[in-house]
Design an enzyme around this catalytic site. Structure first.
Site, mmCIF file in Angstrom:
data_model
loop_
_atom_site.group_PDB
_atom_site.id
_atom_site.type_symbol
_atom_site.label_atom_id
_atom_site.label_comp_id
_atom_site.label_asym_id
_atom_site.label_seq_id
_atom_site.Cartn_x
_atom_site.Cartn_y
_atom_site.Cartn_z
ATOM 1 N N LYS A 112 0.818 -1.217 0.000
ATOM 2 C CA LYS A 112 0.000 0.000 0.000
ATOM 3 C C LYS A 112 0.848 1.261 0.000
ATOM 4 O O LYS A 112 0.457 2.263 -0.586
ATOM 5 C CB LYS A 112 -0.944 0.005 1.219
ATOM 6 C CG LYS A 112 -2.089 -0.974 1.080
ATOM 7 C CD LYS A 112 -3.239 -0.588 1.993
ATOM 8 C CE LYS A 112 -4.365 -1.605 1.911
ATOM 9 N NZ LYS A 112 -5.409 -1.353 2.907
ATOM 10 N N LYS A 193 -7.145 -12.694 -7.807
ATOM 11 C CA LYS A 193 -8.376 -12.750 -7.028
ATOM 12 C C LYS A 193 -9.302 -11.591 -7.423
ATOM 13 O O LYS A 193 -8.821 -10.485 -7.661
ATOM 14 C CB LYS A 193 -7.983 -12.596 -5.544
ATOM 15 C CG LYS A 193 -8.837 -13.381 -4.603
ATOM 16 C CD LYS A 193 -8.180 -13.420 -3.237
ATOM 17 C CE LYS A 193 -8.953 -12.583 -2.249
ATOM 18 N NZ LYS A 193 -8.476 -12.728 -0.879
ATOM 19 N N LYS A 196 -11.485 -5.482 -4.953
ATOM 20 C CA LYS A 196 -11.864 -4.095 -5.187
ATOM 21 C C LYS A 196 -10.657 -3.255 -5.593
ATOM 22 O O LYS A 196 -10.787 -2.235 -6.220
ATOM 23 C CB LYS A 196 -12.550 -3.446 -3.980
ATOM 24 C CG LYS A 196 -12.597 -4.232 -2.724
ATOM 25 C CD LYS A 196 -13.464 -3.565 -1.654
ATOM 26 C CE LYS A 196 -13.247 -4.239 -0.314
ATOM 27 N NZ LYS A 196 -14.182 -3.897 0.713
#
Ligand code: TRP
Length: 327
Positions: A112, A193, A196
């Protein structure tokens, strides 16, 4: 009874992967365990944002969606993290019991922090808040995806260290990770996967997508040129993903479903129809909840009140054991 806790961030819209991989199981679990489910809005603000309304609305929408998929606030404890102030309080104490080195090894932080210019201290200490979430409730089991394994490990390490230094205070939680077969992959990139954060609108089926959109996305799912329907995840990721989705939606085994198809077209048609049918009642329930925000607020208050009671008694133990002046 086994105490279960899981948290979910109110960012982005819920999709089929969240439902089939996680929240649908939570709805089952609430009847078998003492289950706590938390909309983690304090985690959501670790990434800087400039739209207050989006954060607030995101929490409400996620709570409504969790109820729509079957979490019953009268059965489980469903609440918003910031409503129970003890999360922030314990998070500080957790920060004082985890090392800089341990936090630096977290892969989610590395991923992140690469994606953003402003790297908040909160993003770095995120696992301390997650540990607080879990440990506040004497949690036995934490149902999470594989990507959260490291965060549960660090929670256990912190709890163990705390218990050793300050006396028995916390229950050591275990991660409960679903079998790989329950994973729903992106329809356009079937080796990743459904997520979002992938930013793949055509590959992601939103739980609120219209039937027509769902059909279109599933019909244009990436497959391969081999032309045979087999459940082989490594070799045929696209077809295997469709079989997994159809299997999960109809409660059938994907490998045995494969025997019933010779061509991709009918497999796609049936998968689309099954997903539309599966989501229809979820969407209807969501529309009802959406129309009555006061009821959502009432239910979330109920959840926060139940959670606070336990969080309070844990905090009393923690404050005493760590040496804070209590009155
Ligand atoms: N970090 C989790 C995620 O990104 C969300 C989360 C926050 C969580 N607190 C938690 C999950 C406590 C399980 C338990 O998915």
């Amino acid at each position: 009874m086994t105490r279960v806790f899981s948290g979910i961030q109110p960012t982005g819209e819920q999709h089929l992967g969240n439902f089939l991989g996680a929240t649908r199981n939570w709805a089952k679990m609430q009847h078998e365990t003492d289950a706590f489910f938390c909309v983690v809005d304090l985690h959501a603000i670790t990434i800087r944002h400039d739209d207050r309304a989006a954060v607030r609305d995101g929490s409400v929408r996620l709570a409504q969606m969790l109820m729509a998929v079957g979490l019953d606030p009268e059965v489980c404890t469903l609440f918003v993290q910031s409503h129970v102030r003890e999360h922030a309080e314990l998070s500080w104490i957790m920060q004082c019991n985890v090392s800089y080195g341990e936090l630096s090894r977290m892969t989610q932080f590395k991923d992140k922090s690469d994606q953003h210019d402003f790297i908040s201290a909160g993003l770095f200490t995120y696992p301390a808040l997650q540990a607080a979430d879990i440990l506040l409730y004497d949690t036995d089991e934490v149902p999470v995806g594989d990507d959260q394994r490291q965060h549960i490990e660090i929670t256990r390490d912190i709890a163990e260290r705390f218990n050793y230094h300050y006396g028995e205070t916390f229950v050591l939680p275990e991660a409960v990770i679903p079998a790989a077969g329950a994973r729903v992959m992106d329809l356009q990139q079937p080796t990743s996967k459904m997520s979002k954060s992938l930013d793949s609108p055509k590959g992601t089926v939103g739980l609120l997508d219209e039937p027509k959109q769902i059909e279109k996305k599933i019909k244009s799912a990436v497959t391969d040129n081999d032309g045979t329907v087999r459940f082989e995840v490594a070799e045929k990721p696209g077809i295997s993903n469709l079989l997994s989705i159809l299997g999960a939606a109809t409660d059938r085994d994907p490998a045995s479903l494969a025997d019933e198809y010779e061509q991709y077209g009918p497999l796609k048609t049936d998968t689309a129809a099954a997903v539309i049918e599966l989501l229809e009642p979820v969407q209807a329930r969501y529309r009802e909840l959406e129309a009555d925000p006061a009821e959502t607020a009432r239910l979330l208050k109920l959840g926060a009140d139940k959670a606070r009671e336990i969080a309070n008694s844990t905090m009393e133990r923690v404050r005493t054991n760590v040496g804070l002046l209590t009155d």
